[in-house]
Design an enzyme around this catalytic site. Structure first.
Site, PDB file in Angstrom:
ATOM      1  N   ARG A  63       0.849  -1.197   0.000  1.00  0.00           N
ATOM      2  CA  ARG A  63       0.000   0.000   0.000  1.00  0.00           C
ATOM      3  C   ARG A  63       0.889   1.252   0.000  1.00  0.00           C
ATOM      4  O   ARG A  63       0.642   2.205  -0.719  1.00  0.00           O
ATOM      5  CB  ARG A  63      -0.957   0.018   1.198  1.00  0.00           C
ATOM      6  CG  ARG A  63      -1.814   1.254   1.169  1.00  0.00           C
ATOM      7  CD  ARG A  63      -2.884   1.447   2.231  1.00  0.00           C
ATOM      8  NE  ARG A  63      -3.076   0.429   3.197  1.00  0.00           N
ATOM      9  CZ  ARG A  63      -2.474   0.413   4.409  1.00  0.00           C
ATOM     10  NH1 ARG A  63      -1.650   1.378   4.768  1.00  0.00           N
ATOM     11  NH2 ARG A  63      -2.707  -0.568   5.239  1.00  0.00           N
TER      12      ARG A  63
ATOM     13  N   TYR B  73     -13.344  20.175 -14.646  1.00  0.00           N
ATOM     14  CA  TYR B  73     -13.696  18.773 -14.884  1.00  0.00           C
ATOM     15  C   TYR B  73     -14.892  18.400 -13.993  1.00  0.00           C
ATOM     16  O   TYR B  73     -14.883  18.693 -12.787  1.00  0.00           O
ATOM     17  CB  TYR B  73     -12.487  17.886 -14.574  1.00  0.00           C
ATOM     18  CG  TYR B  73     -12.788  16.410 -14.619  1.00  0.00           C
ATOM     19  CD1 TYR B  73     -13.085  15.787 -15.818  1.00  0.00           C
ATOM     20  CD2 TYR B  73     -12.787  15.645 -13.461  1.00  0.00           C
ATOM     21  CE1 TYR B  73     -13.389  14.439 -15.872  1.00  0.00           C
ATOM     22  CE2 TYR B  73     -13.082  14.291 -13.501  1.00  0.00           C
ATOM     23  CZ  TYR B  73     -13.385  13.694 -14.714  1.00  0.00           C
ATOM     24  OH  TYR B  73     -13.683  12.359 -14.751  1.00  0.00           O
TER      25      TYR B  73
ATOM     26  N   ASP C 219      -4.190  21.115 -12.352  1.00  0.00           N
ATOM     27  CA  ASP C 219      -4.579  19.849 -12.987  1.00  0.00           C
ATOM     28  C   ASP C 219      -4.067  19.935 -14.425  1.00  0.00           C
ATOM     29  O   ASP C 219      -4.616  20.671 -15.244  1.00  0.00           O
ATOM     30  CB  ASP C 219      -6.104  19.697 -12.930  1.00  0.00           C
ATOM     31  CG  ASP C 219      -6.611  18.419 -13.610  1.00  0.00           C
ATOM     32  OD1 ASP C 219      -5.849  17.834 -14.410  1.00  0.00           O
ATOM     33  OD2 ASP C 219      -7.762  18.030 -13.352  1.00  0.00           O
TER      34      ASP C 219
ATOM     35  N   LYS D 162      -5.287   9.386 -18.880  1.00  0.00           N
ATOM     36  CA  LYS D 162      -5.420  10.057 -20.168  1.00  0.00           C
ATOM     37  C   LYS D 162      -4.095   9.985 -20.943  1.00  0.00           C
ATOM     38  O   LYS D 162      -3.699   8.910 -21.333  1.00  0.00           O
ATOM     39  CB  LYS D 162      -5.924  11.485 -19.930  1.00  0.00           C
ATOM     40  CG  LYS D 162      -7.039  11.604 -18.868  1.00  0.00           C
ATOM     41  CD  LYS D 162      -8.343  10.956 -19.275  1.00  0.00           C
ATOM     42  CE  LYS D 162      -9.363  10.837 -18.152  1.00  0.00           C
ATOM     43  NZ  LYS D 162      -9.694  12.053 -17.406  1.00  0.00           N
TER      44      LYS D 162
HETATM   45  C1  LIG Z   1     -10.316  12.370 -16.209  1.00  0.00           C
HETATM   46  C2  LIG Z   1      -9.959  13.615 -15.508  1.00  0.00           C
HETATM   47  C3  LIG Z   1      -9.850  13.645 -14.110  1.00  0.00           C
HETATM   48  C4  LIG Z   1     -10.178  12.435 -13.245  1.00  0.00           C
HETATM   49  O1  LIG Z   1      -9.281  11.401 -13.429  1.00  0.00           O
HETATM   50  P1  LIG Z   1      -9.660   9.831 -13.274  1.00  0.00           P
HETATM   51  O2  LIG Z   1      -8.398   9.155 -13.626  1.00  0.00           O
HETATM   52  O3  LIG Z   1     -10.784   9.580 -14.215  1.00  0.00           O
HETATM   53  O4  LIG Z   1     -10.081   9.633 -11.863  1.00  0.00           O
HETATM   54  C5  LIG Z   1      -9.466  14.834 -13.512  1.00  0.00           C
HETATM   55  N1  LIG Z   1      -9.218  15.941 -14.243  1.00  0.00           N
HETATM   56  C6  LIG Z   1      -9.325  15.952 -15.583  1.00  0.00           C
HETATM   57  C7  LIG Z   1      -9.031  17.201 -16.335  1.00  0.00           C
HETATM   58  C8  LIG Z   1      -9.698  14.801 -16.263  1.00  0.00           C
HETATM   59  O5  LIG Z   1      -9.819  14.816 -17.596  1.00  0.00           O
END
Ligand SMILES: *Cc1c(COP(=O)(O)O)cnc(C)c1O
Length: 379
Positions: free
Chosen positions: A46, A98, A170, A195
């Site tokens: 963990r 988001y 982000d 992504k």
């Molecule tokens: C997809 C996304 C998230 C969340 O991420 P997950 O891996 O789906 O939990 C946060 N911020 C942005 C800009 C995203 O595209």
């Protein structure tokens, strides 16, 4: 080391026990201790795992950061950062966010007494009236999802530093290939590694990168104590995906530019949101802080109601109708009913997330096939 070399090598050495060139998938939950407390730095997976550790070093290197932490999803990474806060603290963030972040802030952390201001961040000065002694965090996304607004990271960072407020960016949409927020003054960078970092739509993961050691220790404590850490197989997949990040991003940007221009000239298309256009409201900021403009594009269908928008979205053959983004394959998404369904109608319409908006994640297929697909779907 430069970007491509770091993407391929950072954190990774041939395995000392076998010489394996690829980092092994250390599929183990626990580690042998010679006598209690006498071990090689790994006790329980963990908290620490060698495959994840290699990934975390690579993630840190890509963002020119000292420390990297991998989480089991982007939302788990966001959750850990928000747990640095206490009841009564205030957060300033963008109104164009988001959907999952908006949902977490308003429906989880607001109930724990953290107060959020969702504001227009297109100009950094807009933050000033919202700052007070309770402001602890500025959370921004750029380009924003789904309308590709650009926030001036260096400009916001100056204000954050002057008021001793942490700045988190982000950086999911840009990826570390296009933009490095820490170099522009951010304290923490967060990614949905699901992504572009993973890049193959086969894994869900989050990442946090930062320089400050005290802050890293606090985040590591939350990471281990709350336990939203990824397993070795997923860590391996992202480590493998990152090796081609620079190649993929180049192709995403090339295809993105062609798709954006195609849409702009199409008679059925009204607005096209892409930061590479000269007439994008923050094009100059994008040019200053990003190396290229990426493959994320949103557009509205001229005069279309919801039904017509659904029909068009369902006609694509090469673009797959699906949530998510950043993989090698092209995706089309209807934000109002898919990724942004958790945002109330008035709040989303105020930032342009309207019924006839479609979002594309332009992949790395042959551009001719992508343009032909758009042509037939928009006919
Ligand atoms: C997809 C996304 C998230 C969340 O991420 P997950 O891996 O789906 O939990 C946060 N911020 C942005 C800009 C995203 O595209």
């Amino acid at each position: 080391m430069r970007f491509a070399t770091k993407a391929i090598h950072a954190g990774q050495e041939p395995d000392p026990s076998t010489g394996a060139v690829m980092t092994p998938i250390y599929q183990t939950s626990t580690y042998w201790q010679k006598s209690p407390g006498e071990h090689k730095g790994f006790e329980y997976s963990r908290g620490t795992n060698p495959t994840r550790k290699a990934l975390e070093e690579c993630l840190a290197a890509l963002e020119n950061a000292t420390f990297g932490l991998a989480f089991s999803s982007g939302m788990a990474a966001t959750d850990a950062i928000m747990k640095l806060l206490k009841p009564g603290d205030e957060v300033i963030t963008g109104s164009d966010l988001y959907g999952g972040s908006y949902r977490m802030f308003t429906r989880i952390f607001a109930a724990y007494g953290i107060n959020f201001h969702f504001i227009d961040l297109s100009s950094p000065e807009n933050i000033v009236p919202y700052l007070n002694t309770k402001t602890k965090l500025i959370w921004l996304e750029t380009p924003t999802n789904p309308t590709m607004q650009i926030v001036d990271i260096a400009g916001v960072s100056k204000i954050a530093k002057a008021h001793n407020v942490l700045l988190t960016v982000d950086n999911t949409f840009a990826s570390p290939y296009l933009q490095n927020p820490i170099d522009l003054g951010a304290d923490i960078v967060m990614h949905s590694a699901t992504k572009y970092l993973g890049g193959h739509s086969d894994v869900v993961m989050g990442a946090v990168m930062l320089n400050d050691e005290d802050l890293y220790k606090k985040l590591w404590f939350i990471y281990n104590a709350c336990g939203a850490t990824p397993g070795p197989m997923d860590s391996f997949l992202v480590l493998r995906g990152i090796k081609t990040l620079h190649l993929r991003m180049k192709a995403h940007c090339e295809n993105g530019e062609k798709v954006a221009s195609f849409l702009k000239a199409h008679f059925r298309v009204d607005k096209v949101y892409w930061p590479g256009f000269n007439d994008h409201p923050n094009h100059l900021v994008a040019k200053k802080q990003m190396r290229d403009f990426g493959g994320m594009i949103s557009f509205t269908l001229k005069g279309a109601a919801l039904k017509e928008t659904f029909e068009t979205a369902s006609k694509f053959k090469v673009f797959t109708l699906a949530e998510s983004l950043g993989g090698v394959e092209s995706l089309i998404n209807h934000p109002v009913s898919m990724t942004h369904a958790s945002i109330p109608k008035e709040a989303r319409e105020a930032v342009g997330v309207v019924d006839n908006l479609l979002r594309l994640s332009v992949g790395v297929e042959d551009i001719e096939d992508l343009l032909e697909d758009l042509e037939q779907a928009l006919r």
